[in-house]
Design an enzyme around this catalytic site. Structure first.
Site, PDB file in Angstrom:
ATOM      1  N   GLY A 133      40.933  -4.688 -19.939  1.00 19.60           N
ATOM      2  CA  GLY A 133      40.840  -3.253 -20.733  1.00 19.60           C
ATOM      3  C   GLY A 133      41.658  -3.366 -22.332  1.00 19.60           C
ATOM      4  CG  ASP A 134      43.933  -2.403 -23.741  1.00 13.74           C
ATOM      5  OD1 ASP A 134      43.875  -0.905 -24.258  1.00 13.74           O
ATOM      6  OD2 ASP A 134      45.074  -2.553 -22.514  1.00 13.74           O
ATOM      7  CE  LYS A 159      36.638   0.127 -22.406  1.00 14.25           C
ATOM      8  NZ  LYS A 159      37.907  -1.267 -23.132  1.00 14.25           N
ATOM      9  N   GLY A 208      42.756   4.779 -24.071  1.00  9.61           N
ATOM     10  CA  GLY A 208      43.417   5.051 -25.644  1.00  9.61           C
ATOM     11  C   GLY A 208      42.449   4.450 -25.862  1.00  9.61           C
ATOM     12  CG  HIS A 209      38.377   4.224 -25.785  1.00  9.38           C
ATOM     13  ND1 HIS A 209      37.099   4.680 -25.566  1.00  9.38           N
ATOM     14  CD2 HIS A 209      38.790   3.246 -25.020  1.00  9.38           C
ATOM     15  CE1 HIS A 209      36.936   4.083 -24.180  1.00  9.38           C
ATOM     16  NE2 HIS A 209      38.204   3.183 -23.942  1.00  9.38           N
ATOM     17  CD  GLN A 215      39.989   2.849 -17.754  1.00 11.16           C
ATOM     18  OE1 GLN A 215      39.134   3.764 -16.899  1.00 11.16           O
ATOM     19  NE2 GLN A 215      41.611   3.958 -18.391  1.00 11.16           N
ATOM     20  NE  ARG A 231      46.868  -3.025 -25.134  1.00  9.64           N
ATOM     21  CZ  ARG A 231      46.398  -2.856 -26.451  1.00  9.64           C
ATOM     22  NH1 ARG A 231      46.363  -3.518 -27.294  1.00  9.64           N
ATOM     23  NH2 ARG A 231      46.260  -1.882 -26.578  1.00  9.64           N
ATOM     24  CB  VAL A 250      37.123 -10.809 -38.385  1.00  9.58           C
ATOM     25  CG1 VAL A 250      35.948 -11.527 -38.180  1.00  9.58           C
ATOM     26  CG2 VAL A 250      36.221 -10.003 -39.888  1.00  9.58           C
TER      27      VAL A 250
HETATM   28  P1  IMP Z   1      45.944   3.434 -14.180  1.00  8.37           P
HETATM   29  O1  IMP Z   1      44.775   4.479 -14.334  1.00  8.37           O
HETATM   30  O2  IMP Z   1      46.638   4.472 -15.391  1.00  8.37           O
HETATM   31  O3  IMP Z   1      46.527   4.108 -12.034  1.00  8.37           O
HETATM   32  O4  IMP Z   1      46.518   2.639 -13.912  1.00  8.37           O
HETATM   33  C1  IMP Z   1      45.876   1.241 -13.768  1.00  8.37           C
HETATM   34  C2  IMP Z   1      45.989  -0.023 -14.105  1.00  8.37           C
HETATM   35  O5  IMP Z   1      45.228  -0.074 -14.680  1.00  8.37           O
HETATM   36  C3  IMP Z   1      47.391  -0.046 -14.887  1.00  8.37           C
HETATM   37  O6  IMP Z   1      47.108  -1.544 -14.658  1.00  8.37           O
HETATM   38  C4  IMP Z   1      46.826   0.063 -15.712  1.00  8.37           C
HETATM   39  O7  IMP Z   1      48.063  -0.517 -17.761  1.00  8.37           O
HETATM   40  C5  IMP Z   1      45.474  -0.499 -16.665  1.00  8.37           C
HETATM   41  N1  IMP Z   1      45.258   0.870 -17.939  1.00  8.37           N
HETATM   42  C6  IMP Z   1      44.661   1.472 -17.385  1.00  8.37           C
HETATM   43  N2  IMP Z   1      43.487   2.041 -18.125  1.00  8.37           N
HETATM   44  C7  IMP Z   1      43.941   1.140 -18.996  1.00  8.37           C
HETATM   45  C8  IMP Z   1      43.035   1.229 -20.191  1.00  8.37           C
HETATM   46  O8  IMP Z   1      42.071   1.903 -20.901  1.00  8.37           O
HETATM   47  N3  IMP Z   1      43.378  -0.319 -20.660  1.00  8.37           N
HETATM   48  C9  IMP Z   1      44.121  -1.324 -20.271  1.00  8.37           C
HETATM   49  N4  IMP Z   1      44.385  -1.006 -18.911  1.00  8.37           N
HETATM   50  C10 IMP Z   1      45.043   0.199 -18.226  1.00  8.37           C
END
Ligand code: IMP
Length: 423
Positions: free
Chosen positions: A12-13, A16, A40-41, A224, A305, A413
């Site tokens: 994730g992150d 996107k 969180g886009h 994600q 992170r 960049v």
């Molecule tokens: P949940 O989806 O909120 O239950 O989280 C499950 C796992 O996915 C955790 O480790 C969160 O930090 C990770 N996670 C959920 N959504 C995101 C995202 O949009 N970006 C990064 N990690 C995420």
């Protein structure tokens, strides 16, 4: 007309939101297919930063239809706050934002169940964003959920009460101390549902079918990352949906043979929020430098992170599971200033060198084997042309392309829309 797919290849992150925003002008429709407000886009343009949670990242383009697909889970409270955030941009979102009737709704008690479940796990917690994602998908697959389309019928509140009461009993079962005032949460929830009901609900799979027939172009937007996929990720430290390419088929009702390009987004290094294995994680100055320069704090929770070197074993796995056709590399600028860069090309696993992702990548089983590449010093953030990239960065990109056997077509960049180099 084909459907293109955009998804994250790490945890994730990957950025996107920015890339969807950059690509949106090419598409008639942008559709989110899974996840919910755990996402969180982040988009940045004209000096303004915006974080989207459930709403597709094409919303700032007024001629693009934005669709929240059936595979998404929606929290009315978060959704309404998101709409309010858009109001200052004077967007006419009632015209270009549609919601699938088959999308499931996150109830206040789903959030409480998430908190109760995580608290009860103690140190073994997943590190969930606590947005109620897991419990909502559990009710979906358990065939108990409430869907957007239910809001159009009068008896939905009866269904709501029965489900919320059951959830309360379950919260008691966890036997943990969580403080909450359900009455207040429900007041906020029901108010938000009234606003939600003013939006346009559609039979989205049919809408997308007709749109394709009319030759409209569609971009499916993932949330994600692939390593958080409930099947192919680092289970149980994953989210509760299919974040990989197949999720776009089930989350939108798009047949697999209609998918053309699969854009895979990755960071030039690796990050992860929440718990779970991360073979290339750094606990030294290099990791601190990535965190600081990359501003690596969760867009939803603000949590720092975890940072580490690029893991090509994991990245290759993600490209395979998704059938990636084009790669896009984000945050190359953050690596400026490192004398040498490490890239994990294999794992040491049970005394052997392996090049695939094994069942268990906990640190006691897996240690990364690195290749070192020369770093670059130049500030990349003002570059516009691929020909002006430092030669060490071109060398880094060439190496990745050779290993992954997929072209890297875009290098980002900086966070702004304009800080994007096409190759
Ligand atoms: P949940 O989806 O909120 O239950 O989280 C499950 C796992 O996915 C955790 O480790 C969160 O930090 C990770 N996670 C959920 N959504 C995101 C995202 O949009 N970006 C990064 N990690 C995420």
């Amino acid at each position: 007309m084909a459907v293109d797919l955009l998804l994250g290849l790490q945890w994730g992150d990957e950025g996107k939101g920015k890339i969807v925003d950059v690509l949106t002008s090419k598409y008639d429709i942008v559709a989110r297919f899974q996840g919910g407000p755990n996402a969180g886009h982040t988009l940045e343009f004209d000096g303004i930063k915006h974080v989207l949670r459930t709403i597709p990242s094409g919303i700032f383009h007024k001629n693009t239809i934005n669709l929240i697909g059936n595979g998404v889970v929606i929290d009315p409270v978060v959704f309404v706050k998101e709409l309010e955030g858009l109001d200052k941009f004077k967007l006419d979102y009632r015209k270009n934002l549609f919601i699938s009737r088959k999308a499931h709704i996150i109830l206040p008690t789903h959030r409480l169940l998430d908190a109760a479940s995580e608290t009860s796990k103690g140190k073994a917690k997943i590190g969930s964003t606590l947005k109620g994602i897991g419990p909502t998908y559990m009710d979906k697959t358990g065939r108990n959920g409430i869907r957007i389309g239910d809001l159009e019928f009068e008896n939905w509140q009866k269904k709501y009460r029965a489900l919320a009461d059951k959830h309360e009993a379950l919260i008691g079962f966890y036997n943990v101390d969580i403080q909450y005032n359900l009455e207040e949460m429900e007041k906020e929830f029901f108010e938000a549902v009234e606003v939600l009901k003013t939006m346009r609900f559609i039979d989205s799979e049919d809408y997308l079918y007709q749109a394709q027939k009319e030759g409209k172009s569609i971009l499916a937007e993932g949330a994600q990352g692939s390593l958080l996929d409930v099947d192919f990720g680092t289970y149980p430290f994953v989210t509760s949906s299919n974040t990989t390419a197949a999720g776009a088929c089930t989350g939108l009702g798009i047949p697999p043979n209609k998918i053309k390009e699969v854009y895979g987004i990755f960071k030039a290094y690796t990050t992860r929020v929440g718990s779970g294995p991360f073979p290339t994680e750094l606990f030294d100055k290099a990791g601190e430098q990535m965190a600081k320069l990359g501003n690596e704090f969760g867009a939803v929770t603000g949590r720092p992170r975890r940072c580490g070197w690029l893991d090509l074993v994991a990245l290759k796995y993600a490209t395979q599971v998704n059938g990636v056709t084009q790669l896009m590399m984000i945050k190359g600028d953050v690596l400026s200033g490192f004398k040498t860069l490490k890239v994990c090309i294999a794992y040491k696993y049970k005394g052997e060198t392996i090049r695939h992702l094994p069942f268990n990548i906990e640190p006691e089983n897996v240690s990364p084997i690195y290749k070192e590449l020369p770093g670059w010093k130049e500030d990349l953030t003002k570059l516009k042309d691929a020909n002006n990239l430092p030669k060490e960065l071109i060398n880094y990109i060439d190496f990745l392309e050779k290993e992954l056997e997929i072209p890297i077509k875009l290098v980002s960049v900086g966070p702004d829309r304009t800080q994007t180099i096409h190759r």
